[in-house]
Motif scaffolding. Structure first.
Motif, mmCIF file in Angstrom:
data_model
loop_
_atom_site.group_PDB
_atom_site.id
_atom_site.type_symbol
_atom_site.label_atom_id
_atom_site.label_comp_id
_atom_site.label_asym_id
_atom_site.label_seq_id
_atom_site.Cartn_x
_atom_site.Cartn_y
_atom_site.Cartn_z
ATOM 1 N N PHE A 62 0.828 -1.228 -0.092
ATOM 2 C CA PHE A 62 0.071 0.040 0.109
ATOM 3 C C PHE A 62 1.058 1.194 0.048
ATOM 4 O O PHE A 62 0.623 2.108 0.663
ATOM 5 N N GLY A 63 1.917 1.299 -0.768
ATOM 6 C CA GLY A 63 2.797 2.411 -0.916
ATOM 7 C C GLY A 63 3.847 2.456 0.424
ATOM 8 O O GLY A 63 4.577 3.614 0.765
ATOM 9 N N TYR A 64 3.934 1.586 1.154
ATOM 10 C CA TYR A 64 4.656 1.853 2.361
ATOM 11 C C TYR A 64 5.727 0.395 2.495
ATOM 12 O O TYR A 64 5.239 -0.538 1.924
ATOM 13 N N MET A 65 6.308 0.285 3.603
ATOM 14 C CA MET A 65 6.991 -0.945 3.902
ATOM 15 C C MET A 65 6.046 -2.158 4.413
ATOM 16 O O MET A 65 4.964 -1.665 4.855
ATOM 17 N N ALA A 66 6.521 -3.454 4.505
ATOM 18 C CA ALA A 66 5.815 -4.303 4.862
ATOM 19 C C ALA A 66 5.586 -4.214 6.557
ATOM 20 O O ALA A 66 6.364 -3.791 7.112
ATOM 21 N N GLY A 67 4.591 -4.580 6.977
ATOM 22 C CA GLY A 67 4.360 -4.508 8.489
ATOM 23 C C GLY A 67 5.229 -5.070 9.284
ATOM 24 O O GLY A 67 5.743 -4.775 10.351
ATOM 25 N N LEU A 91 18.883 -1.009 1.222
ATOM 26 C CA LEU A 91 17.615 -1.196 1.196
ATOM 27 C C LEU A 91 17.255 -1.578 -0.093
ATOM 28 O O LEU A 91 17.656 -1.244 -1.012
ATOM 29 N N ILE A 92 16.449 -2.885 -0.227
ATOM 30 C CA ILE A 92 15.943 -3.446 -1.394
ATOM 31 C C ILE A 92 14.352 -3.409 -1.295
ATOM 32 O O ILE A 92 13.764 -3.873 0.014
ATOM 33 N N VAL A 93 13.678 -2.832 -2.186
ATOM 34 C CA VAL A 93 12.225 -2.910 -2.305
ATOM 35 C C VAL A 93 11.543 -3.456 -3.301
ATOM 36 O O VAL A 93 12.028 -3.298 -4.437
ATOM 37 N N ALA A 94 10.982 -4.645 -3.271
ATOM 38 C CA ALA A 94 10.148 -5.352 -4.302
ATOM 39 C C ALA A 94 8.823 -4.519 -4.429
ATOM 40 O O ALA A 94 8.007 -4.612 -3.562
ATOM 41 N N ALA A 95 8.436 -4.043 -5.312
ATOM 42 C CA ALA A 95 7.617 -2.884 -5.578
ATOM 43 C C ALA A 95 6.285 -3.627 -6.529
ATOM 44 O O ALA A 95 6.698 -3.885 -7.502
ATOM 45 N N ASP A 98 5.199 1.903 -7.323
ATOM 46 C CA ASP A 98 6.553 2.442 -7.802
ATOM 47 C C ASP A 98 7.654 2.416 -6.522
ATOM 48 O O ASP A 98 8.709 2.556 -6.954
ATOM 49 N N GLY A 99 7.180 2.053 -5.429
ATOM 50 C CA GLY A 99 8.265 1.503 -4.472
ATOM 51 C C GLY A 99 9.005 2.871 -3.579
ATOM 52 O O GLY A 99 9.387 2.487 -2.661
ATOM 53 N N SER A 100 8.637 4.134 -4.305
ATOM 54 C CA SER A 100 9.316 5.191 -3.594
ATOM 55 C C SER A 100 8.904 5.423 -2.206
ATOM 56 O O SER A 100 9.295 5.915 -1.222
ATOM 57 N N ALA A 105 9.898 5.883 3.660
ATOM 58 C CA ALA A 105 9.567 5.671 4.936
ATOM 59 C C ALA A 105 10.450 4.857 5.669
ATOM 60 O O ALA A 105 10.964 5.045 6.896
ATOM 61 N N VAL A 106 11.303 3.931 5.134
ATOM 62 C CA VAL A 106 12.332 3.189 5.564
ATOM 63 C C VAL A 106 13.438 4.054 6.035
ATOM 64 O O VAL A 106 14.158 4.021 6.974
ATOM 65 N N GLU A 107 13.968 4.913 4.872
ATOM 66 C CA GLU A 107 14.990 5.912 5.000
ATOM 67 C C GLU A 107 14.615 6.942 6.166
ATOM 68 O O GLU A 107 15.714 7.115 6.925
ATOM 69 N N ARG A 108 13.369 7.081 6.351
ATOM 70 C CA ARG A 108 13.011 8.073 7.392
ATOM 71 C C ARG A 108 13.379 7.406 8.916
ATOM 72 O O ARG A 108 13.971 8.091 9.780
ATOM 73 N N ILE A 109 12.955 6.286 8.916
ATOM 74 C CA ILE A 109 13.116 5.711 10.221
ATOM 75 C C ILE A 109 14.602 5.234 10.410
ATOM 76 O O ILE A 109 14.990 5.719 11.789
ATOM 77 N N CYS A 110 15.318 4.992 9.601
ATOM 78 C CA CYS A 110 16.787 4.711 9.887
ATOM 79 C C CYS A 110 17.579 5.981 10.115
ATOM 80 O O CYS A 110 18.731 5.936 10.837
#
Length: 152
Positions: A62-67, A91-95, A98-100, A105-110
């Motif tokens: 849903f446009g976010y990382m997995a729960g 980080l690797i995102v399987a989108a 678009d994955g952005s 979200a991951v970058e912000r938390i990191c």
């Protein structure tokens, strides 16, 4: 020996997330690096603190990382404060889209830990084709190589 923790947030061992995580693990295999692949739900503070570098592999949901990855961050964020600053991550995102959003979200938390990004996020749109698997392999290899050479 240096340790690389690869966290995959896929729900099964089928599909692109697991395939990408396996490719990254294969790339990270060296005699000087202990590369460990865990499901995000199975990892905790002890695994985070033992890692010299991290690789997060998540599907876009849903446009976010997995729960499962968000759960890992929720469980480790405050206990890790003051204990992991500057550790390298990728980080690797399987989108499916678009994955952005997931990457942002991951970058912000990191940044809050704060971890140090050492590669641009790899966003794989669609199936994990041979080019995507090679790119994931290269990220694993790059993280391991950086640890061995003391680049990070």
């Amino acid at each position: 020996m240096k340790r690389l923790l690869i966290l995959q947030a896929g729900q099964t061992e089928l599909g692109p997330v697991y395939a990408l995580a396996q490719a990254a693990l294969a790339g990270a295999q060296t005699e000087a690096v202990d590369a460990q692949l865990l499901r995000a739900l199975d990892a905790g503070l002890a695994e985070l603190l033992a890692a010299d570098a991290l690789l997060f592999v998540t599907p876009e949901k849903f446009g976010y990382m997995a729960g499962a990855l968000k759960d890992f961050f929720d469980r480790t964020f405050y206990p890790a404060q003051g204990r992991v600053e500057g550790r390298p991550y990728a980080l690797i995102v399987a989108a499916g889209n678009d994955g952005s959003g997931a990457a942002t979200a991951v970058e912000r938390i990191c940044r809050g830990y704060p971890l140090k990004p050492v590669a641009e996020p790899l966003i794989v749109r669609g199936p994990a084709d041979p080019a995507a698997l090679q790119a994931a392999h290269d990220i694993g290899q790059g993280l391991a190589g950086g640890l061995v050479l003391g680049v990070f």
